[in-house]
Design a protein around this motif. Structure first.
Motif, short mmCIF file in Angstrom:
data_model
loop_
_atom_site.label_atom_id
_atom_site.label_comp_id
_atom_site.label_asym_id
_atom_site.label_seq_id
_atom_site.Cartn_x
_atom_site.Cartn_y
_atom_site.Cartn_z
N GLU A 255 -11.91 -0.33 5.75
CA GLU A 255 -12.15 0.89 7.35
C GLU A 255 -11.12 2.27 7.21
N ALA A 256 -9.85 2.20 6.52
CA ALA A 256 -8.94 3.12 6.29
C ALA A 256 -9.96 4.04 4.80
N GLY A 257 -10.84 3.31 3.92
CA GLY A 257 -10.89 4.49 3.07
C GLY A 257 -10.83 4.41 2.29
N ILE A 258 -10.13 2.57 1.38
CA ILE A 258 -9.47 2.39 0.48
C ILE A 258 -10.16 2.32 -0.43
N PRO A 259 -10.50 3.14 -1.47
CA PRO A 259 -11.03 2.50 -2.11
C PRO A 259 -11.06 1.09 -3.12
N GLN B 102 -1.56 8.15 7.07
CA GLN B 102 -2.09 7.97 7.60
C GLN B 102 -3.30 6.64 7.23
N GLN B 103 -3.49 7.23 6.16
CA GLN B 103 -4.12 5.42 5.16
C GLN B 103 -3.30 4.70 5.30
N LEU B 104 -1.95 4.39 5.46
CA LEU B 104 -1.45 3.15 5.47
C LEU B 104 -1.42 2.53 6.89
N GLU B 105 -1.14 3.77 7.98
CA GLU B 105 -1.56 2.89 9.52
C GLU B 105 -2.63 2.86 9.94
N THR B 106 -3.56 2.99 9.21
CA THR B 106 -5.37 3.09 9.86
C THR B 106 -5.55 1.57 9.09
N ALA B 107 -5.01 1.41 8.05
CA ALA B 107 -5.15 -0.15 7.14
C ALA B 107 -4.35 -1.77 8.02
N LEU C 107 0.63 -1.75 0.00
CA LEU C 107 -0.42 -0.08 0.15
C LEU C 107 0.60 1.18 -0.48
N LYS C 108 2.11 0.72 0.40
CA LYS C 108 2.90 2.33 0.45
C LYS C 108 3.05 3.09 -0.48
N ARG C 109 3.11 2.40 -1.92
CA ARG C 109 2.54 3.78 -2.95
C ARG C 109 1.48 4.13 -3.48
N GLN C 110 0.85 3.86 -2.98
CA GLN C 110 -1.15 3.71 -3.28
C GLN C 110 -1.45 4.89 -2.52
N VAL C 111 -1.20 4.33 -1.06
CA VAL C 111 -2.33 5.92 -0.14
C VAL C 111 -1.22 6.54 0.44
N LYS C 112 -2.78 7.44 1.47
CA LYS C 112 -1.27 8.34 2.15
C LYS C 112 -1.44 7.66 3.40
#
Length: 227
Positions: free
Chosen positions: A37-41, A25-30, A18-23
Motif C-alpha cells: 500500500e506504500a507503493g514499494i515495488p 514517507q513510504q516507510l511510515e505508510t508501510a 526498509l529504512k535504506r530502501q525507501v523514502k
C-alpha cells in the motif's frame, strides 16, 4: 514461541528492513498499512525477503552445526535443544515474511502469542511444508475478504477444521524431518557437518516455499492493492 528473541515486532522489523530502501514517507505508510500500500515495488520486497531468509538460514545452520558436534551419546542432550532453536528460527522467519508481504502484527498488544497467533503460524507452517489445504485456506481468505477490511485477518473459528488437518499432516512430516536430523547427530565427529548440512538443506527450501506463496498473493503487489 516463549523463547526470548522468537517474537519479531512488526514495526521494528519493517523500519529496520526498509529504512535504506525507501523514502521516509513510504516507510511510515508501510508501517501504518502495508509495504504494498506504500507503493514499494515487489522487487524491493523480494530482495529484503531474500536477505531475511539468508540471515535466518545462516544462524540456524551455525547453531545446528555446533549442537551436532558432540556426536554419539551426547545426542540425548543436543537434539532437543537443536529442535527448539530450529523451529524458533522458523517462527522468526515466518513473521518477517508475512509482515513484508502484507500481514498485520500477529502478537497481542502486550507482545504475547495467543491461541489465534498459534493458529495463524500453524497455517503458514503448513504452507512451508507444502500442505495444500493450508495454501488453499489462506488464498481463499484473501480472495473473499471484505474490500473495506484494513488487512487480512484469519477467522480461526471458521478455519479450525483446516488448521486441525494441517497440524495432523505436519506431525507426520515433522517426524520424518526430526528423524533425519537426529540420525546425523548420532554419527561421531561428522555430526557437526551432517547436522548443519541437513538443517541448511531443509530450512532454506521451506523458507523459499513460503516466500514464493506470499509474494504471489494480491496483497503483496502494489498494483493490486491500489486498484
Amino acid at each position: 514461541m516463549r523463547l526470548p528473541g522468537v517474537r519479531v515486532k512488526r514495526e521494528d522489523f519493517l523500519r529496520e528492513a526498509l529504512k535504506r530502501q525507501v523514502k521516509p514517507q513510504q516507510l511510515e505508510t508501510a508501517v501504518e498499512s502495508t509495504p504494498a500500500e506504500a507503493g514499494i515495488p515487489l522487487k524491493t520486497i523480494n530482495k529484503i525477503a531474500k536477505k531475511a531468509i539468508w540471515t535466518e538460514t545462516r544462524r540456524v545452520t551455525a547453531i545446528s552445526a555446533t549442537a551436532g558436534a558432540p556426536g554419539g551419546f551426547a545426542i540425548a542432550g543436543t537434539l532437543p535443544a537443536d529442535l527448539v532453536q530450529y523451529f524458533g528460527h522458523v517462527i522468526r522467519l515466518q513473521q518477517k515474511l508475512i509482515y513484508l508481504y502484507g500481514w498485520e502484527e500477529i502478537a497481542t498488544d502486550d507482545g504475547e502469542f495467543n491461541e489465534e497467533s498459534l493458529e495463524q503460524l500453524t497455517l503458514f507452517l503448513g504452507v512451508m511444508f507444502g500442505v495444500k489445504s493450508a495454501e488453499e485456506a489462506v488464498s481463499q481468505l484473501i480472495s473473499d475478504r471484505d474490500s473495506e477490511a484494513e488487512r487480512p485477518q484469519l477467522p480461526t473459528a471458521v478455519l479450525y477444521p483446516v488448521i486441525a488437518k494441517v497440524a495432523t499432516t505436519l506431525g507426520y512430516k515433522m517426524s520424518k524431518h526430526i528423524f533425519a536430523r537426529g540420525l546425523s547427530k548420532a554419527v561421531p565427529i561428522m555430526g557437526a557437518f551432517t547436522s548443519g548440512g541437513v538443517t541448511y538443506t531443509a530450512f532454506k527450501p521451506l523458507s523459499k516455499r513460503l516466500q514464493t506463496f506470499l509474494k504471489a498473493l494480491p496483497i503483496a503487489d502494489p498494483k493490486s492493492v491500489r486498484k
